[in-house]
Design a protein around this motif. Sequence first.
Motif, PDB file in Angstrom:
ATOM      1  N   TYR A   1      26.115   1.843  39.881  1.00 32.42           N
ATOM      2  CA  TYR A   1      25.075   2.541  39.134  1.00 32.42           C
ATOM      3  C   TYR A   1      24.885   1.860  37.780  1.00 32.42           C
ATOM      4  N   PRO A   2      23.734   2.075  37.147  1.00 37.67           N
ATOM      5  CA  PRO A   2      23.530   1.497  35.815  1.00 37.67           C
ATOM      6  C   PRO A   2      24.663   1.880  34.870  1.00 37.67           C
ATOM      7  N   GLY A   3      25.175   0.884  34.153  1.00 33.83           N
ATOM      8  CA  GLY A   3      26.304   1.091  33.259  1.00 33.83           C
ATOM      9  C   GLY A   3      27.629   0.662  33.846  1.00 33.83           C
ATOM     10  N   ASP A   4      27.688   0.401  35.164  1.00 37.19           N
ATOM     11  CA  ASP A   4      28.924  -0.065  35.790  1.00 37.19           C
ATOM     12  C   ASP A   4      29.165  -1.540  35.450  1.00 37.19           C
ATOM     13  N   THR A   5      30.443  -1.940  35.516  1.00 37.44           N
ATOM     14  CA  THR A   5      30.833  -3.316  35.201  1.00 37.44           C
ATOM     15  C   THR A   5      31.295  -4.034  36.463  1.00 37.44           C
ATOM     16  N   LEU A   6      30.812  -5.248  36.648  1.00 38.66           N
ATOM     17  CA  LEU A   6      31.196  -6.083  37.781  1.00 38.66           C
ATOM     18  C   LEU A   6      32.261  -7.080  37.339  1.00 38.66           C
ATOM     19  N   GLU A   7      33.267  -7.283  38.190  1.00 38.32           N
ATOM     20  CA  GLU A   7      34.285  -8.311  37.973  1.00 38.32           C
ATOM     21  C   GLU A   7      33.918  -9.515  38.839  1.00 38.32           C
ATOM     22  N   MET A   8      33.736 -10.692  38.214  1.00 43.32           N
ATOM     23  CA  MET A   8      33.273 -11.879  38.934  1.00 43.32           C
ATOM     24  C   MET A   8      34.279 -13.022  38.758  1.00 43.32           C
ATOM     25  N   SER A   9      34.403 -13.842  39.793  1.00 38.42           N
ATOM     26  CA  SER A   9      35.286 -15.008  39.705  1.00 38.42           C
ATOM     27  C   SER A   9      34.837 -16.063  40.706  1.00 38.42           C
ATOM     28  N   TYR A  10      35.111 -17.327  40.373  1.00 42.39           N
ATOM     29  CA  TYR A  10      34.889 -18.427  41.313  1.00 42.39           C
ATOM     30  C   TYR A  10      35.828 -19.568  40.956  1.00 42.39           C
ATOM     31  N   VAL A  11      36.008 -20.490  41.902  1.00 44.27           N
ATOM     32  CA  VAL A  11      36.844 -21.676  41.705  1.00 44.27           C
ATOM     33  C   VAL A  11      35.937 -22.899  41.778  1.00 44.27           C
ATOM     34  N   ILE A  12      35.995 -23.747  40.745  1.00 41.12           N
ATOM     35  CA  ILE A  12      35.202 -24.973  40.736  1.00 41.12           C
ATOM     36  C   ILE A  12      36.153 -26.166  40.809  1.00 41.12           C
ATOM     37  N   THR A  13      35.855 -27.106  41.700  1.00 39.06           N
ATOM     38  CA  THR A  13      36.707 -28.272  41.947  1.00 39.06           C
ATOM     39  C   THR A  13      35.881 -29.544  41.804  1.00 39.06           C
ATOM     40  N   SER A  14      36.457 -30.528  41.134  1.00 45.60           N
ATOM     41  CA  SER A  14      35.773 -31.813  40.962  1.00 45.60           C
ATOM     42  C   SER A  14      36.100 -32.731  42.131  1.00 45.60           C
ATOM     43  N   GLU A  15      35.071 -33.214  42.806  1.00 44.37           N
ATOM     44  CA  GLU A  15      35.226 -34.188  43.883  1.00 44.37           C
ATOM     45  C   GLU A  15      34.664 -35.548  43.456  1.00 44.37           C
ATOM     46  N   GLY A  16      34.527 -35.732  42.129  1.00 44.05           N
ATOM     47  CA  GLY A  16      33.978 -36.987  41.611  1.00 44.05           C
ATOM     48  C   GLY A  16      35.015 -38.093  41.567  1.00 44.05           C
ATOM     49  N   PHE A  17      34.666 -39.181  40.824  1.00 43.63           N
ATOM     50  CA  PHE A  17      35.520 -40.370  40.788  1.00 43.63           C
ATOM     51  C   PHE A  17      36.080 -40.646  39.399  1.00 43.63           C
ATOM     52  N   TYR A  18      35.751 -39.794  38.418  1.00 39.12           N
ATOM     53  CA  TYR A  18      36.260 -39.987  37.063  1.00 39.12           C
ATOM     54  C   TYR A  18      36.292 -38.627  36.362  1.00 39.12           C
ATOM     55  N   ASP A  19      36.966 -38.583  35.218  1.00 38.94           N
ATOM     56  CA  ASP A  19      37.090 -37.335  34.470  1.00 38.94           C
ATOM     57  C   ASP A  19      35.729 -36.904  33.933  1.00 38.94           C
ATOM     58  N   ARG A  20      35.510 -35.599  33.927  1.00 39.82           N
ATOM     59  CA  ARG A  20      34.279 -35.028  33.390  1.00 39.82           C
ATOM     60  C   ARG A  20      34.630 -34.072  32.252  1.00 39.82           C
TER      61      ARG A  20
END
Length: 423
Positions: free
Chosen positions: A59-78
């Motif tokens: 309902y309006p006013g409720d709080t959502l808890e969000m999360s994700y995992v990000i992984t680098s598949e590149g060839f150098y540091d970013r």
Amino acid sequence: MLKLNKKFSFALIIFLMVFVIPCISAAETVQYSQSGQNMSSDRFVVSDFTITSERPEIYPGDTLEMSYVITSEGFYDRLISLPKGLYFTALDPDGNLVEAGKAYTGQFISPGDSIIMKARLTVDKPGTWRIWPSYTIQNKNGIVQYNPEEWAAADIYVEEEDIPLADLTIIEAGTAGTGENGDGLRFYYIVKNTGPLDANTTVSGILLNDEDMGIGNPVGILPAGESQKVFFTLSNVSKGDKITIVLDAAETEDELDEENNDWSFAVNLKNDVSKTSDAADSSAVVSEEPDQSSNQTSSVVYYPATTAVCCDVTAQFIILGIIAVLMSVFSFALGYYYCQSKKCENELGWMYAKIKRLEAGETIDHSYIKADEVLPDEDIAEAEVVLKGKSGKEDSGDKEKPEEEKTEESVDVGTGDKEDKKE
């Protein structure tokens, strides 16, 4: 063994308080859980994208808890760069963008490394919210790269918030008899407030054969869930005439349903009763009928509704009760096993030694004494017999003195006689 048991019980209680009880009381509802992975053209992979809430309906006013995992598949540091770093983007029902998080700016992410991003978002509007993971990361040339738009997006629906209102409806109506001095007919109707909010005083309109009689029939303040019986009198009424009652004719009360305020029935001059399927039996309605002398006067009689009180036994208390029973059984089992394995020899020896010292008139040292230091094994059986009151020896008054004591006494007596003779 007893000390170990106390430590174990204390550790178990701490475990329940820290891990079990919070899980019971703070259970969350998973609103979205990502299946699989999503890779961007910059070779960043997002996975385990989840959104949870405290209750199933949001309902309006409720709080959502969000999360994700990000992984680098590149060839150098970013470099996770300004202006936003890792964050969440949400599109509200009105088409406005809302951002949450914005963390890890200035941190490098190497090939194969993963970062868990978490944030909270409070939704303030009903409708569908579209949410997706976001980032701003620099490449080796210093160019800021953004995530794809609406990348791995989740749609979260926020319910319309119900506004509590009253809702007046008629559940029964009929003829109540003749008016005062036989002038006209008296009628009644029972109004019930089926809404969650109390209703203020309203005025009902009365129609005879669809003609407004100009009667302002008042209905008093009606609490939520309660009913009220109202009377009115009409003159010049014939059999078959149609009577219509309109609740809140002036529309002064906001209601959940404005379409259920009308009620019509035909007059048959036989104390007829018209009621809904869920109306109570009219014989159960107790009220005092007021005096009315004309078709323009009316009286209000309050009809209290019964309420029921129920007990809400939550799953939390049930689980805690089961845990308490299991702990009691476990403690009893430990004590029983200890007694059986040790045969309580130490305790028997200590008690037997205490009895012996009491008989000898010695001062008892209450410190713990092992059985092996007090008695040999063959005397432990005798101690058990003594404690059970089955020693086989009966009390015979004065006890005989040991022969050694008698011998010493006789020697003392003999010596005394000799000394007397010498004198």
